[in-house]
Design a protein around this motif. Sequence first.
Motif, PDB file in Angstrom:
ATOM      1  N   ILE A   4      -8.543  22.382   5.658  1.00  0.00           N
ATOM      2  CA  ILE A   4      -8.594  23.474   5.997  1.00  0.00           C
ATOM      3  C   ILE A   4      -9.046  24.667   5.118  1.00  0.00           C
ATOM      4  N   VAL A   5      -9.490  24.186   3.983  1.00  0.00           N
ATOM      5  CA  VAL A   5      -9.995  25.179   2.576  1.00  0.00           C
ATOM      6  C   VAL A   5     -11.254  24.690   2.302  1.00  0.00           C
ATOM      7  N   PHE A   6     -11.408  23.514   1.916  1.00  0.00           N
ATOM      8  CA  PHE A   6     -12.713  23.137   1.306  1.00  0.00           C
ATOM      9  C   PHE A   6     -14.051  23.534   1.964  1.00  0.00           C
ATOM     10  N   PRO A   7     -13.966  23.182   3.362  1.00  0.00           N
ATOM     11  CA  PRO A   7     -15.264  23.646   4.212  1.00  0.00           C
ATOM     12  C   PRO A   7     -15.477  25.111   3.878  1.00  0.00           C
ATOM     13  N   GLN A   8     -14.801  25.705   3.852  1.00  0.00           N
ATOM     14  CA  GLN A   8     -15.111  27.279   3.722  1.00  0.00           C
ATOM     15  C   GLN A   8     -15.451  27.703   2.094  1.00  0.00           C
ATOM     16  N   VAL A   9     -14.881  27.092   1.384  1.00  0.00           N
ATOM     17  CA  VAL A   9     -14.895  27.679  -0.308  1.00  0.00           C
ATOM     18  C   VAL A   9     -15.901  26.600  -0.842  1.00  0.00           C
ATOM     19  N   ALA A  57     -16.601  17.806   3.410  1.00  0.00           N
ATOM     20  CA  ALA A  57     -15.365  17.712   2.763  1.00  0.00           C
ATOM     21  C   ALA A  57     -14.646  16.263   2.786  1.00  0.00           C
ATOM     22  N   PHE A  58     -14.658  15.815   4.100  1.00  0.00           N
ATOM     23  CA  PHE A  58     -14.279  14.269   4.476  1.00  0.00           C
ATOM     24  C   PHE A  58     -14.926  13.522   3.788  1.00  0.00           C
ATOM     25  N   ALA A  59     -16.228  13.357   3.605  1.00  0.00           N
ATOM     26  CA  ALA A  59     -17.095  12.610   2.634  1.00  0.00           C
ATOM     27  C   ALA A  59     -16.434  12.591   1.272  1.00  0.00           C
ATOM     28  N   LEU A 107      -4.723  14.075   9.065  1.00  0.00           N
ATOM     29  CA  LEU A 107      -5.907  15.108   9.057  1.00  0.00           C
ATOM     30  C   LEU A 107      -6.777  15.452  10.120  1.00  0.00           C
ATOM     31  N   PHE A 108      -6.837  14.357  10.684  1.00  0.00           N
ATOM     32  CA  PHE A 108      -7.612  14.551  12.022  1.00  0.00           C
ATOM     33  C   PHE A 108      -7.332  15.739  13.171  1.00  0.00           C
ATOM     34  N   PRO A 109      -6.162  15.698  13.436  1.00  0.00           N
ATOM     35  CA  PRO A 109      -5.859  16.709  14.519  1.00  0.00           C
ATOM     36  C   PRO A 109      -5.910  18.231  13.861  1.00  0.00           C
ATOM     37  N   LEU A 110      -5.543  18.203  12.525  1.00  0.00           N
ATOM     38  CA  LEU A 110      -5.711  19.474  11.795  1.00  0.00           C
ATOM     39  C   LEU A 110      -6.932  20.017  11.551  1.00  0.00           C
ATOM     40  N   SER A 111      -7.927  18.997  11.592  1.00  0.00           N
ATOM     41  CA  SER A 111      -9.463  19.695  11.779  1.00  0.00           C
ATOM     42  C   SER A 111      -9.946  19.621  13.141  1.00  0.00           C
ATOM     43  N   TRP A 112      -9.660  18.681  13.882  1.00  0.00           N
ATOM     44  CA  TRP A 112     -10.350  18.684  15.095  1.00  0.00           C
ATOM     45  C   TRP A 112      -9.625  19.820  16.293  1.00  0.00           C
ATOM     46  N   LEU A 113      -8.537  20.198  16.264  1.00  0.00           N
ATOM     47  CA  LEU A 113      -7.933  21.069  17.193  1.00  0.00           C
ATOM     48  C   LEU A 113      -8.171  22.377  16.690  1.00  0.00           C
ATOM     49  N   VAL A 114      -8.211  22.605  15.356  1.00  0.00           N
ATOM     50  CA  VAL A 114      -8.683  23.951  14.735  1.00  0.00           C
ATOM     51  C   VAL A 114     -10.291  24.251  15.024  1.00  0.00           C
ATOM     52  N   PHE A 170     -12.367   6.332   5.539  1.00  0.00           N
ATOM     53  CA  PHE A 170     -13.224   7.136   6.395  1.00  0.00           C
ATOM     54  C   PHE A 170     -12.813   7.624   7.638  1.00  0.00           C
ATOM     55  N   ALA A 171     -11.717   7.344   7.909  1.00  0.00           N
ATOM     56  CA  ALA A 171     -11.012   7.572   9.247  1.00  0.00           C
ATOM     57  C   ALA A 171     -11.050   9.159   9.454  1.00  0.00           C
ATOM     58  N   PRO A 172     -10.849  10.226   8.841  1.00  0.00           N
ATOM     59  CA  PRO A 172     -11.116  11.590   9.324  1.00  0.00           C
ATOM     60  C   PRO A 172     -12.300  11.833   9.257  1.00  0.00           C
ATOM     61  N   LEU A 173     -13.281  11.082   8.587  1.00  0.00           N
ATOM     62  CA  LEU A 173     -14.818  11.394   8.688  1.00  0.00           C
ATOM     63  C   LEU A 173     -15.266  10.845   9.923  1.00  0.00           C
ATOM     64  N   VAL A 174     -14.992   9.781  10.272  1.00  0.00           N
ATOM     65  CA  VAL A 174     -15.515   8.882  11.366  1.00  0.00           C
ATOM     66  C   VAL A 174     -15.025   9.616  12.628  1.00  0.00           C
ATOM     67  N   ALA A 175     -13.729   9.812  12.762  1.00  0.00           N
ATOM     68  CA  ALA A 175     -13.120  10.163  13.880  1.00  0.00           C
ATOM     69  C   ALA A 175     -13.668  11.664  14.304  1.00  0.00           C
ATOM     70  N   LEU A 176     -13.902  12.416  13.146  1.00  0.00           N
ATOM     71  CA  LEU A 176     -14.460  13.763  13.831  1.00  0.00           C
ATOM     72  C   LEU A 176     -15.902  13.709  13.971  1.00  0.00           C
ATOM     73  N   GLY A 177     -16.634  12.885  13.374  1.00  0.00           N
ATOM     74  CA  GLY A 177     -17.791  12.789  13.642  1.00  0.00           C
ATOM     75  C   GLY A 177     -18.413  12.225  14.927  1.00  0.00           C
TER      76      GLY A 177
END
Length: 449
Positions: A62-67, A81-83, A284-291, A406-413
Amino acid sequence: MTADTFSTRLPGARAREDDQARAARQAEGHPSVSPGDIAVGVIIGRTSEHFDFFTYGIASAIVFPQVFFPFADPLTGTLYAFAIFALAFIVRPFGTALFMRVQKHWGRGAKLTAALFLLGTATAGIAFLPVHETLGAHAIILLALFRCLQGIAWGGSWDGLPSLLALNAPVRRRGWYAMLGQLSAPIGFFAAGALFLYLYTRLEPADFLGWGWRFPFFVAFAINVVGLFARLRLVMDNEFSRLLEERELRPIGTLEMIRTQGRHIVTGAFASLASYALFHLVTLFPLSWLVLQHQRTVSQVLSIQLVGAAIALGAMLYSGHLANRIGRRHTLGLVAVLIGAFALASPWLLSGGAMRQDVFILLGFVLLGLSYGQSSGTATAHFLPACRYTGAALTADLAWLVGAAFAPLVALGVSDRYGLGGISVYLLSGAACTLAALAANRSARQRAA
């Protein structure tokens, strides 16, 4: 240490020898360290690590992608950020090997102090790190460097107390005591998530992205300092030190462990893979995907996840009772089947409205509590006592790397490109690996008998 040192004995025989040794120590008048005392040390130490762990993870979503990646679109920035998030798990085995050598030369206290000092330094470094707007690409490089240092420090922070707890627990209650150290995960997530939720809802967006997100990292640094002294007090205590040495919980060369116990390291890691695969897919995945899909707000997702963390805590406690009744191996196998069924329903749940998405999160936390609660004890049950110290550390390193890094990175991508069915494939593969590893362990035990 030669390969002959690692001669195979049945777990049941080792358990009887453990109980006989404990009775002999008490008969000779030696003070006995209770499993409860050890459990307190395990929970304190690992809770501080998990708070640090989830502080960085939530910030990555929720932070690093923006800053740190403002030049990229929100999805790409989150993937970047997930990488970087995954880097800690890649270098963690190297940290384990490095600090095992430190312990051989300078002792357990020096190792733990150096590792947690490095972890605190890296965490504080992130808290003070200038963002991309100020430092440009160098900010990303420094973020990656500090993340690698965190991973090396986590590898070095292994103190052997979970292995000591597993060996010192009563035979009929080992499922319960193996679970106690795992309670630190939902406790750490709840504390980190609650702090982020408070700051996110109380500060203006500009203030939160400007300085508010740094506060949890300062708290993590302070908790690490407290955790360091609490753990040092335990591992440097004469009675604890005597028991650690008596149980042969000392470092063994990494190459020697791989050569003589490599099979147990791999099967131990894969036996808990379903749990580790699920770990980041419900945090982590729901926090990124749903938002990112504009279906829920950060505060909505974090709020339901805090409820999930509390439920996971109860599920972990139940897993201890269940494992005592049917065995840790059967417990992990049963929950792996349930995770497989959950995997098939996941796309339908996540693609629905708020109620179905909440069910995905809450049910995922229940399964995570049941499986993660027993993943540690099952992963190291087949090591001889002399191998458990290093073996447990390397097994956890491999499980985190293969199952969770790599779960959040792979799941999101994959979800963005191919749809939510990719989550089903990921979780099903983890469940299949767990069942295969448990079957392999069972075959090995039957051959040994």
